[in-house]
Design a protein around this motif. Sequence first.
Motif, PDB file in Angstrom:
ATOM      1  N   ILE A   1      -3.390   1.476  -3.854  1.00  0.00           N
ATOM      2  CA  ILE A   1      -3.377  -0.917  -3.104  1.00  0.00           C
ATOM      3  C   ILE A   1      -2.902  -1.364  -5.325  1.00  0.00           C
ATOM      4  CG2 ILE A   1      -3.171  -3.164  -2.473  1.00  0.00           C
ATOM      5  CD1 ILE A   1      -4.169  -1.539  -0.537  1.00  0.00           C
TER       6      ILE A   1
ATOM      7  N   ASN B   1       0.022   9.459 -13.570  1.00  0.00           N
ATOM      8  CA  ASN B   1       1.137   8.653 -12.731  1.00  0.00           C
ATOM      9  C   ASN B   1       1.836   7.243 -13.546  1.00  0.00           C
ATOM     10  OD1 ASN B   1       2.098   6.764 -10.700  1.00  0.00           O
ATOM     11  ND2 ASN B   1       0.952   7.361  -9.420  1.00  0.00           N
TER      12      ASN B   1
ATOM     13  N   GLU C   1      -5.108   6.476  -0.418  1.00  0.00           N
ATOM     14  CA  GLU C   1      -4.130   4.908  -0.517  1.00  0.00           C
ATOM     15  C   GLU C   1      -4.117   4.264  -1.829  1.00  0.00           C
ATOM     16  OE1 GLU C   1      -2.644   4.322   2.572  1.00  0.00           O
ATOM     17  OE2 GLU C   1      -4.063   5.735   3.680  1.00  0.00           O
TER      18      GLU C   1
ATOM     19  N   MET D   1       0.669  -1.473  -0.196  1.00  0.00           N
ATOM     20  CA  MET D   1      -0.162   0.076  -0.077  1.00  0.00           C
ATOM     21  C   MET D   1       1.110   1.490   0.262  1.00  0.00           C
ATOM     22  SD  MET D   1      -3.028   0.739   3.391  1.00  0.00           S
ATOM     23  CE  MET D   1      -2.001   1.560   3.747  1.00  0.00           C
ATOM     24  N   THR D   2       0.624   2.673  -0.477  1.00  0.00           N
ATOM     25  CA  THR D   2       1.126   3.690  -0.961  1.00  0.00           C
ATOM     26  C   THR D   2      -0.100   4.307  -0.396  1.00  0.00           C
ATOM     27  OG1 THR D   2       2.179   2.653  -2.181  1.00  0.00           O
ATOM     28  CG2 THR D   2       2.803   4.704  -2.519  1.00  0.00           C
ATOM     29  N   SER D   3       0.417   5.137   0.500  1.00  0.00           N
ATOM     30  CA  SER D   3       0.202   6.663   0.998  1.00  0.00           C
ATOM     31  C   SER D   3       0.327   7.537  -0.041  1.00  0.00           C
ATOM     32  CB  SER D   3       0.227   6.745   2.617  1.00  0.00           C
ATOM     33  OG  SER D   3      -0.169   5.928   3.008  1.00  0.00           O
ATOM     34  N   VAL D   4      -1.001   8.317  -0.163  1.00  0.00           N
ATOM     35  CA  VAL D   4      -0.510   9.168  -1.761  1.00  0.00           C
ATOM     36  C   VAL D   4      -1.263  10.398  -1.089  1.00  0.00           C
ATOM     37  CG1 VAL D   4      -0.529   7.553  -3.519  1.00  0.00           C
ATOM     38  CG2 VAL D   4      -2.779   8.184  -3.105  1.00  0.00           C
TER      39      VAL D   4
ATOM     40  N   ASN E   1      -5.851  13.322   0.642  1.00  0.00           N
ATOM     41  CA  ASN E   1      -4.917  11.827   0.753  1.00  0.00           C
ATOM     42  C   ASN E   1      -6.045  11.296   0.508  1.00  0.00           C
ATOM     43  OD1 ASN E   1      -2.904  13.029   3.192  1.00  0.00           O
ATOM     44  ND2 ASN E   1      -5.052  13.974   4.773  1.00  0.00           N
TER      45      ASN E   1
END
Length: 209
Positions: free
Chosen positions: A18, A93, A16, A1-4, A14
């Motif tokens: 995945i 992205n 998350e 999981m990457t917090s973005v 904010n």
Amino acid sequence: MTSVKIPAGSATLNGELIMPPDAAGIVLFAHGSGSSRFSPRNTYVANVLQQHGIATLLFDLLTRAEDQDYDARFDIELLTERLLAATRWLQNNPATKSLKYGYFGASTGAAAALQAAAAMGDAIAAVVSRGGRPDLAGKSALSQVIAPTLLIVGSEDYGVIELNEQAYALLKCEKKLTLIAGATHLFEEPGTLEQAAKHAADWFSCYLS
């Protein structure tokens, strides 16, 4: 999981992200009023989608301050703008720009998902609404959606069923309306959320693969 962190005008949202290995598509979650990226029901559905090889982005449509404003929770235009900002962020992205995109909306988030799908045209491959208020998207947007759309409603969610039927009649895209037996608005009855998640996973697997 990457917090973005997703830029949306003057706000920063904010989220998350995945990404399962070899994901062909990604689903953006538009939560309902008074909810957030930590919604347990949306998190559950996201986990099911990930098990089907679909990437997910759960994010806050409103900032913490905005969420204190009751009117903002029902500002469909604002929620739609935020969902479009998140979509553009994914399109820029490198890890996600080549994926197919889908929207999953709950409650008021379903209206935002359908308005955004209408605006994005064929850039959105599929939409799913769970216990949603697709009627709040408005006649114009509903008639312009071209993404295959699944409306999931609890069979005991009286009032909301009729609103979904009205919205369904206005959709001109490939579409399906599914009632989950015994479920009320929040799908809290045993096994009902699991059924809704399976229908969503099947729909997205079909159109995002």
